[in-house]
Design an enzyme around this catalytic site. Structure first.
Site, short mmCIF file in Angstrom:
data_model
loop_
_atom_site.label_atom_id
_atom_site.label_comp_id
_atom_site.label_asym_id
_atom_site.label_seq_id
_atom_site.Cartn_x
_atom_site.Cartn_y
_atom_site.Cartn_z
N MET A 1 0.84 -1.17 0.00
CA MET A 1 0.00 0.00 0.00
C MET A 1 0.88 1.23 0.00
O MET A 1 1.30 1.66 1.04
CB MET A 1 -0.89 -0.04 1.25
CG MET A 1 -1.81 1.14 1.34
SD MET A 1 -1.59 2.12 2.82
CE MET A 1 -0.82 3.55 2.22
N PRO A 2 1.18 1.74 -1.13
CA PRO A 2 1.92 3.00 -1.13
C PRO A 2 1.00 4.20 -0.93
O PRO A 2 -0.14 4.20 -1.40
CB PRO A 2 2.56 3.03 -2.52
CG PRO A 2 1.71 2.17 -3.37
CD PRO A 2 1.09 1.15 -2.46
N LEU A 3 1.50 5.16 -0.21
CA LEU A 3 0.84 6.46 -0.06
C LEU A 3 1.69 7.45 -0.84
O LEU A 3 2.89 7.58 -0.58
CB LEU A 3 0.78 6.87 1.41
CG LEU A 3 0.49 8.34 1.71
CD1 LEU A 3 -0.89 8.74 1.24
CD2 LEU A 3 0.64 8.61 3.21
N TYR A 72 5.50 6.73 0.29
CA TYR A 72 5.59 6.04 1.57
C TYR A 72 5.14 4.61 1.33
O TYR A 72 4.02 4.37 0.89
CB TYR A 72 4.67 6.70 2.61
CG TYR A 72 5.05 8.12 2.94
CD1 TYR A 72 5.83 8.40 4.05
CD2 TYR A 72 4.62 9.18 2.14
CE1 TYR A 72 6.18 9.71 4.37
CE2 TYR A 72 4.97 10.49 2.46
CZ TYR A 72 5.75 10.75 3.57
OH TYR A 72 6.09 12.04 3.87
#
Length: 129
Positions: A1-3, A72
């Site tokens: 899960m990249p932000l 992130y």
């Protein structure tokens, strides 16, 4: 899960920003093979004087079309990161006219236990993800 967190110089329309964000999401899907609804993006618009991005001695200049992206993410392989960088550059150039010299990308790596998606629960640790 990249932000993904974007910093841009203010002035893009809502439609232009949506196009940019959609392009970035396509790069995420290609590079990281995450589900389509694994989409987390934040945009910060800044005045031109609030963003100073030089060239680290590489000999080029940037325009006001600058896009800074912080990713992130839990640990990713070097290959995944390089694929993401290339895909993001291609997607933004083709869809938004952002030239490669106006794109800067930085990865900030954390562990799966550093994420809570809701309710103060670390879903990766509890097994819900």
């Amino acid at each position: 899960m990249p932000l993904l967190q974007f910093d841009v110089i203010q002035g893009r329309s809502e439609s232009e920003m949506r196009t940019l964000l959609d392009a970035a999401h396509r790069a995420v899907l290609t590079a990281f093979k995450v589900p389509a609804r694994d989409r987390y993006q934040i945009v910060h618009e800044n005045k031109a004087y609030q963003m100073v991005f030089q060239d680290t001695g590489l000999g080029f200049s940037r325009s006001d079309n600058l896009v800074m992206v912080r990713v992130y993410t839990s640990p990713r392989s070097t290959e995944q990161k390089q694929l993401f960088m290339a895909e993001l550059a291609r997607e933004l150039r083709e869809s938004s006219g952002v030239e490669g010299k106006d794109l800067m990308i930085s990865f900030i790596t954390n562990e799966k236990g550093d994420w809570s998606f809701a309710d103060g629960e670390a879903q990766y640790l509890t097994g819900r993800l």
